[in-house]
Design a protein around this motif. Structure first.
Motif, PDB file in Angstrom:
ATOM      1  N   ASP A 178      15.266 -49.455 -33.300  1.00 19.90           N
ATOM      2  CA  ASP A 178      15.004 -48.625 -32.189  1.00 19.90           C
ATOM      3  C   ASP A 178      13.988 -47.745 -32.476  1.00 19.90           C
ATOM      4  O   ASP A 178      13.626 -46.975 -33.507  1.00 19.90           O
ATOM      5  CB  ASP A 178      16.078 -48.101 -31.608  1.00 19.90           C
ATOM      6  N   PRO A 221       5.971 -54.176 -22.633  1.00 18.46           N
ATOM      7  CA  PRO A 221       6.132 -53.293 -23.923  1.00 18.46           C
ATOM      8  C   PRO A 221       7.283 -53.607 -24.255  1.00 18.46           C
ATOM      9  O   PRO A 221       8.628 -53.940 -23.821  1.00 18.46           O
ATOM     10  CB  PRO A 221       6.118 -51.738 -23.340  1.00 18.46           C
ATOM     11  N   ASN A 277      13.066 -53.584 -24.173  1.00 22.86           N
ATOM     12  CA  ASN A 277      12.681 -52.633 -23.252  1.00 22.86           C
ATOM     13  C   ASN A 277      13.581 -51.604 -22.911  1.00 22.86           C
ATOM     14  O   ASN A 277      13.471 -50.538 -22.424  1.00 22.86           O
ATOM     15  CB  ASN A 277      11.675 -52.344 -22.601  1.00 22.86           C
ATOM     16  N   ARG A 334      11.073 -51.489 -26.560  1.00 23.99           N
ATOM     17  CA  ARG A 334      11.015 -50.601 -28.176  1.00 23.99           C
ATOM     18  C   ARG A 334      12.271 -50.982 -28.856  1.00 23.99           C
ATOM     19  O   ARG A 334      12.089 -50.034 -29.651  1.00 23.99           O
ATOM     20  CB  ARG A 334      11.755 -49.317 -26.642  1.00 23.99           C
ATOM     21  N   TYR A 335      13.148 -51.627 -28.380  1.00 24.24           N
ATOM     22  CA  TYR A 335      14.039 -52.439 -29.177  1.00 24.24           C
ATOM     23  C   TYR A 335      13.937 -53.969 -30.204  1.00 24.24           C
ATOM     24  O   TYR A 335      13.982 -54.551 -29.004  1.00 24.24           O
ATOM     25  CB  TYR A 335      15.164 -52.543 -28.092  1.00 24.24           C
ATOM     26  N   GLY A 381      12.257 -45.465 -30.800  1.00 25.17           N
ATOM     27  CA  GLY A 381      11.202 -44.699 -30.796  1.00 25.17           C
ATOM     28  C   GLY A 381      10.687 -44.644 -29.146  1.00 25.17           C
ATOM     29  O   GLY A 381      11.475 -43.818 -28.190  1.00 25.17           O
ATOM     30  N   SER A 382       9.926 -45.066 -29.100  1.00 21.32           N
ATOM     31  CA  SER A 382       9.322 -45.409 -27.714  1.00 21.32           C
ATOM     32  C   SER A 382       7.943 -46.818 -27.745  1.00 21.32           C
ATOM     33  O   SER A 382       8.887 -47.869 -28.769  1.00 21.32           O
ATOM     34  CB  SER A 382       8.375 -43.800 -27.817  1.00 21.32           C
ATOM     35  N   ALA A 383       7.974 -47.077 -26.779  1.00 22.48           N
ATOM     36  CA  ALA A 383       7.823 -48.261 -26.259  1.00 22.48           C
ATOM     37  C   ALA A 383       6.295 -48.689 -27.298  1.00 22.48           C
ATOM     38  O   ALA A 383       5.582 -47.971 -27.320  1.00 22.48           O
ATOM     39  CB  ALA A 383       7.126 -48.594 -24.369  1.00 22.48           C
ATOM     40  N   ILE A 384       6.557 -50.691 -27.168  1.00 25.32           N
ATOM     41  CA  ILE A 384       5.483 -50.757 -28.159  1.00 25.32           C
ATOM     42  C   ILE A 384       4.660 -51.773 -27.374  1.00 25.32           C
ATOM     43  O   ILE A 384       5.309 -52.716 -26.782  1.00 25.32           O
ATOM     44  CB  ILE A 384       6.118 -51.021 -29.653  1.00 25.32           C
TER      45      ILE A 384
END
Length: 147
Positions: A116, A95, A33, A97-98, A118-121
């Protein structure tokens, strides 16, 4: 959703010099993250992985059925693999993101590139998060996308 793959700057040099072999090395994917620095990160140790546990193992998952080829014979080489995934169990993963990919065979576990999102998962407990390379593979002579 198309997700782009970007090379770490030093990876192309490592590939050209044979320190990363796209045909024979073992490749792995990890979750982080923290934004990897494409210009300066070179080794897996430069990446702050998410915490081990709940279905995530430090060091990541191994990519299978890896192929480096020119499938159309048109000079557009493609690096691809079978789907790779993480399954959350006994709690959520993330979380993150990458998703960086690295050569587990190379000295120092050299980084290749990263996705990437673009936002946290967060992968909820009991859920699966998988990456299926698109028609360009993970990358195609430089940059690819996920389907």
């Amino acid at each position: 959703m198309a997700v782009e793959f970007d090379h770490f700057f030093k990876a192309i040099g490592h590939q050209g010099a044979g320190r990363i072999n796209l045909e024979t090395d073992t490749f792995k994917a990890v979750l982080t993250n923290s934004a990897p620095n494409l210009a300066t990160n070179e080794f897996l140790a430069d990446i702050a992985q998410i915490a081990n546990g709940n279905g995530y193992t430090t060091g990541g998952v191994t990519l299978t059925s890896v192929v480096w080829s020119d499938p159309a014979g048109d000079g557009k080489w493609r690096f691809t693999s079978a789907e790779f995934k993480w399954t959350a169990s006994s709690g959520a993963i993330g979380p993150f993101r990458y998703i960086p990919i690295y050569s587990d065979t190379s000295a120092g576990d050299k980084l290749v590139g990263r996705f990437d999102f673009g936002s946290a998962i967060i992968i909820p407990d009991g859920s699966v998060f998988g990456i299926t390379p698109g028609t360009d593979g993970i990358f195609r002579t430089g940059k690819g996308t996920l389907a």
